[in-house]
Scaffold this active site. Structure first.
Site, short mmCIF file in Angstrom:
data_model
loop_
_atom_site.label_atom_id
_atom_site.label_comp_id
_atom_site.label_asym_id
_atom_site.label_seq_id
_atom_site.Cartn_x
_atom_site.Cartn_y
_atom_site.Cartn_z
N CYS A 1 3.90 58.20 20.82
CA CYS A 1 4.64 57.89 18.48
C CYS A 1 5.88 58.15 18.65
CB CYS A 1 3.67 59.80 18.72
SG CYS A 1 4.02 60.16 17.14
N HIS A 2 6.64 59.26 18.13
CA HIS A 2 7.71 58.59 17.62
C HIS A 2 9.09 58.71 18.82
CE1 HIS A 2 6.28 60.25 13.37
NE2 HIS A 2 7.59 59.45 13.21
N GLU B 1 3.10 56.57 9.02
CA GLU B 1 4.12 57.47 8.71
C GLU B 1 3.86 57.53 6.87
OE1 GLU B 1 6.91 59.47 9.44
OE2 GLU B 1 7.73 58.11 10.74
#
Length: 229
Positions: free
Chosen positions: A134-135, A165
């Site tokens: 993910c991030h 996002e």
């Protein structure tokens, strides 16, 4: 017996928004559980060391599985999140795998931490695995070798998609978009369906797209470890 280094954030609040952030719990839990079942040794590190907050949004009913609740009530696990090692305490020679967890907080304290970058690069150069979900993929964007070449240049990777996002309404809040940064570093960014588990392997780099992908990242990492035996 493999040694695993799990990286978590020290950022607990969006700098310009009255909203909490921190570790997205499931992104640690589902990876760690697979490693734990193999009996691997797991250490937790953050840029500054010490406490990592858990993003309260990751504790909402629709985000939590039975496994997440099990770990959320595990004091040993929670104590480790509260007493993480600092990046400058880490000897990369001690680890076979580094795994960058997500949660929006990582966007502020992962990319510019040179010590974490050097640890990850050394693990990779030693034949180890660099992984993220993910991030957490932003932890990879500034990793370079001694020649100044970016680790993910020309590598197939994934990470939190721009469309995801936008869907959570934070595309105008975050300092940059994860997908855009990966592309800017010369990576071959690929994605699956929004919110579905999607993982990419390119050599010893393993990346997952979103919170649903942590367990699959772990399984791919384990496959690589097994192939080295």
């Amino acid at each position: 017996m493999a040694n695993i280094l799990v990286v978590v954030t020290n950022v607990s609040k969006y700098p310009d928004l009255e909203r909490a952030t921190g570790l997205w719990l499931g992104e640690a839990v589902h990876f760690v559980d697979e490693m734990d079942k193999k009996g691997y040794k797991i250490d937790y590190v953050s840029p500054k060391g010490g406490y990592t907050s858990i993003d309260p949004h990751s504790l909402e009913k629709d985000q939590m599985t039975g496994l997440d609740w099990k770990y959320y009530q595990n004091n040993d696990f929670l104590n480790k999140l509260g007493t993480t090692l600092a990046a400058d305490e880490i000897n990369p020679e001690d680890y076979d795998v580094i795994y960058f967890t997500g949660g929006h907080g990582v966007m502020w304290d992962f990319p510019d931490n040179e010590k974490l970058q050097k640890v990850a690069m050394k693990i990779y150069e030693n034949g180890g695995i660099v992984s993220a979900v993910c991030h957490g993929a932003v932890g990879l964007i500034n990793i370079k070798n001694d020649a100044g070449e970016y680790l993910i240049s020309n590598k197939k990777v994934t990470g939190f998609a721009n469309s995801e996002e936008i869907a959570v309404g934070l595309d105008k809040v975050v300092p940059y978009l994860t997908e855009d940064k990966l592309v800017k570093r010369g990576a071959n960014y690929v994605k699956g369906d929004d919110w579905a588990s999607f993982t990419v392997v390119d050599g010893h780099i393993v990346t997952g797209q979103n919170p649903a992908s942590g367990g699959e990242v772990a399984k791919e990492v384990i496959n690589i470890l097994n192939s080295k035996l």
